[in-house]
Scaffold this active site. Structure first.
Site, PDB file in Angstrom:
ATOM      1  N   GLU A  60      16.950 -27.801  33.583  1.00 33.27           N
ATOM      2  CA  GLU A  60      16.028 -27.606  32.449  1.00 33.27           C
ATOM      3  C   GLU A  60      15.477 -28.907  31.895  1.00 33.27           C
ATOM      4  O   GLU A  60      15.658 -29.218  30.721  1.00 33.27           O
ATOM      5  CB  GLU A  60      16.720 -26.793  31.344  1.00 33.27           C
ATOM      6  CG  GLU A  60      17.157 -25.425  31.824  1.00 33.27           C
ATOM      7  CD  GLU A  60      17.903 -24.607  30.758  1.00 33.27           C
ATOM      8  OE1 GLU A  60      17.934 -25.013  29.597  1.00 33.27           O
ATOM      9  OE2 GLU A  60      18.475 -23.559  31.125  1.00 33.27           O
ATOM     10  N   GLU A  72      19.773 -17.495  38.217  1.00 38.30           N
ATOM     11  CA  GLU A  72      20.347 -16.929  36.979  1.00 38.30           C
ATOM     12  C   GLU A  72      19.657 -15.621  36.604  1.00 38.30           C
ATOM     13  O   GLU A  72      19.348 -15.368  35.441  1.00 38.30           O
ATOM     14  CB  GLU A  72      20.212 -17.936  35.828  1.00 38.30           C
ATOM     15  CG  GLU A  72      20.873 -19.271  36.098  1.00 38.30           C
ATOM     16  CD  GLU A  72      20.829 -20.226  34.905  1.00 38.30           C
ATOM     17  OE1 GLU A  72      20.610 -19.775  33.772  1.00 38.30           O
ATOM     18  OE2 GLU A  72      21.023 -21.435  35.132  1.00 38.30           O
TER      19      GLU A  72
HETATM   20  O1  9MR Z   1      25.325 -18.019  29.559  1.00 39.90           O
HETATM   21  C1  9MR Z   1      25.807 -19.290  29.170  1.00 39.90           C
HETATM   22  C2  9MR Z   1      26.508 -19.201  27.838  1.00 39.90           C
HETATM   23  O2  9MR Z   1      27.653 -18.374  27.947  1.00 39.90           O
HETATM   24  C3  9MR Z   1      26.900 -20.595  27.377  1.00 39.90           C
HETATM   25  O3  9MR Z   1      27.429 -20.512  26.085  1.00 39.90           O
HETATM   26  C4  9MR Z   1      25.659 -21.504  27.362  1.00 39.90           C
HETATM   27  C5  9MR Z   1      26.043 -22.947  27.022  1.00 39.90           C
HETATM   28  O4  9MR Z   1      26.957 -23.466  27.973  1.00 39.90           O
HETATM   29  O5  9MR Z   1      25.029 -21.508  28.640  1.00 39.90           O
HETATM   30  C6  9MR Z   1      24.626 -20.249  29.091  1.00 39.90           C
HETATM   31  O6  9MR Z   1      24.069 -20.357  30.378  1.00 39.90           O
HETATM   32  C7  9MR Z   1      22.796 -20.979  30.462  1.00 39.90           C
HETATM   33  C8  9MR Z   1      22.736 -21.753  31.770  1.00 39.90           C
HETATM   34  O7  9MR Z   1      23.797 -22.653  31.861  1.00 39.90           O
HETATM   35  C9  9MR Z   1      21.416 -22.467  31.938  1.00 39.90           C
HETATM   36  N1  9MR Z   1      20.297 -21.562  31.784  1.00 39.90           N
HETATM   37  C10 9MR Z   1      20.311 -20.694  30.608  1.00 39.90           C
HETATM   38  C11 9MR Z   1      21.658 -19.957  30.518  1.00 39.90           C
HETATM   39  C12 9MR Z   1      21.656 -19.009  29.316  1.00 39.90           C
HETATM   40  O8  9MR Z   1      21.523 -19.720  28.129  1.00 39.90           O
END
Ligand code: 9MR
Length: 365
Positions: A156, A273
């Site tokens: 990102e 994802e």
């Molecule tokens: O789904 C994930 C959530 O449980 C965590 O709290 C968060 C922070 O670590 O990250 C979320 O996953 C993200 C992913 O790593 C990157 N793309 C967006 C995802 C959803 O926010």
């Protein structure tokens, strides 16, 4: 540029995923088998605590997924909670589960503007010490050397709303400390520590047909072009694909064109994802399930018409454990679960599962 052949990339996984041991445990082959038959991958993000505490979840993950990724436990906040003190327990537990169930695993993610430990957020902007980036990468890439199917090195890094002329995310501790160069520094450090694992750039919000998506696609393509022109060891592209059934517009043409543009760089693509938010949909869950399945079918049919697309990982497997139900923008205020994943909260296969299975069946290797 280092390139990887799609068949080589999938050869081992196809053999593993097609293992008959995974057939017919709950009404027929899991998605891992349906995918592998056409030389594609299906997998899910997981949390090791859920695998340990919930045997039904563990069983469903073993049946359905050919590749796993940690939803949070391979992020810096989890891996280096205090400076120089590493915790690998969560990632190791998932890797052990994957080994026991003949599954692959991918690493997510070395460098992100979120999920960083507080000590790093305090120290980096002041010291601007590049070792805070490279020492960590050397440590984690070295520890898991050769063990992952692929690694998300950076995650990102595009945000046109931040106002940078190239659309880069500037509201990031990494950009603030080093400017754009942190991206290539990260890839080179990862390559040095782990010479063989395919190194990916993972990006979000690229697939929609609303106006705000287009600058994101343009900036992403331009960044890839710059990195490859500078011989940065970028070897694959992760397209996150968090779709929103009742909040965004989608068109086959837009998705198809973008995938072709990425593939034209010679990069393999993984849908990393995938999920479909159902917020703002009708009150009747059955109607929402149909809409989620229809959008899934449209998106994956386009994706799997491309040879460059290796497969699809969903961001969770069951609605019981979905970030969508925990996130203000996507969750239902009455407490019901979001229905954006292949299995419902009780591990039943939903129309989305059926749509995915048929897309894998149709997909050409
Ligand atoms: O789904 C994930 C959530 O449980 C965590 O709290 C968060 C922070 O670590 O990250 C979320 O996953 C993200 C992913 O790593 C990157 N793309 C967006 C995802 C959803 O926010």
């Amino acid at each position: 540029m280092l390139n990887i052949d799609r068949r080589t990339f999938l050869a081992m996984s196809a053999a593993l995923c097609a293992s008959p041991a995974w057939s017919a445990q709950s009404g027929g082959d899991g998605l891992r088998v349906r995918a592998a038959r056409n030389h594609r991958l299906y997998g899910t993000s997981v949390d090791s605590r859920n695998l340990k505490a919930d045997p039904r979840f563990a069983q469903a993950v073993a049946t359905e997924a050919g590749i796993l990724v940690a939803e949070s436990e391979t992020k810096r906040k989890a891996m280096e909670p205090a400076k120089g003190q590493y915790y690998f327990g969560g990632t190791d537990a998932i890797l052990n589960f994957a080994h026991s169930n003949t599954q692959l695993m991918r690493g997510h993610t070395m460098v992100w503007h979120e999920a960083n430990p507080a000590w790093l957020e305090a120290e980096l902007p002041v010291s601007k010490d590049e070792r805070l980036l490279t020492d960590y990468i050397a440590k984690v890439a070295g520890r898991y050397k050769g063990q992952f199917q692929s690694w998300d090195v950076v995650n990102e890094v595009i945000e046109p709303k931040d106002g940078h002329p190239l659309g880069l995310r500037t509201n990031s501790i990494w950009y603030e400390a080093f400017g754009e160069s942190y991206i290539e520094t990260a890839f080179h450090a990862a390559r040095e520590a782990d010479p063989k694992t395919p190194l990916f750039y993972n990006e979000t919000n690229l697939e929609g047909d609303d106006a705000w998506f287009e600058p994101r696609r343009t900036a992403t393509l331009k960044l890839i072009e710059r990195l490859l022109a500078r011989n940065v060891p970028l070897q694959g592209f992760g397209m996150q694909s968090h779709l929103k059934a009742f909040r965004s517009k989608y068109s086959e043409a837009v998705i198809s064109k973008f995938l072709d543009e990425i593939a034209a760089f010679g990069l393999p693509i993984l849908i990393t994802e995938f999920d479909v938010a159902d917020i703002r949909g009708p009150a009747d869950p059955a109607q929402r399930d149909t809409a989620v399945a229809d959008l899934t079918r449209m998106f994956l049919d386009v994706a799997f018409s491309k040879k460059a697309v290796l497969g699809c990982i969903t961001w969770g497997l069951t609605d019981k454990y979905s970030w969508l139900s925990l996130t203000p923008a996507y969750k239902w205020s009455d407490g019901q679960l979001s229905r954006g994943l292949p299995l419902d909260g009780d591990f039943n296969r939903k129309p989305m599962w059926t749509a995915m299975a048929s897309c894998f069946d149709k997909s050409q290797a």
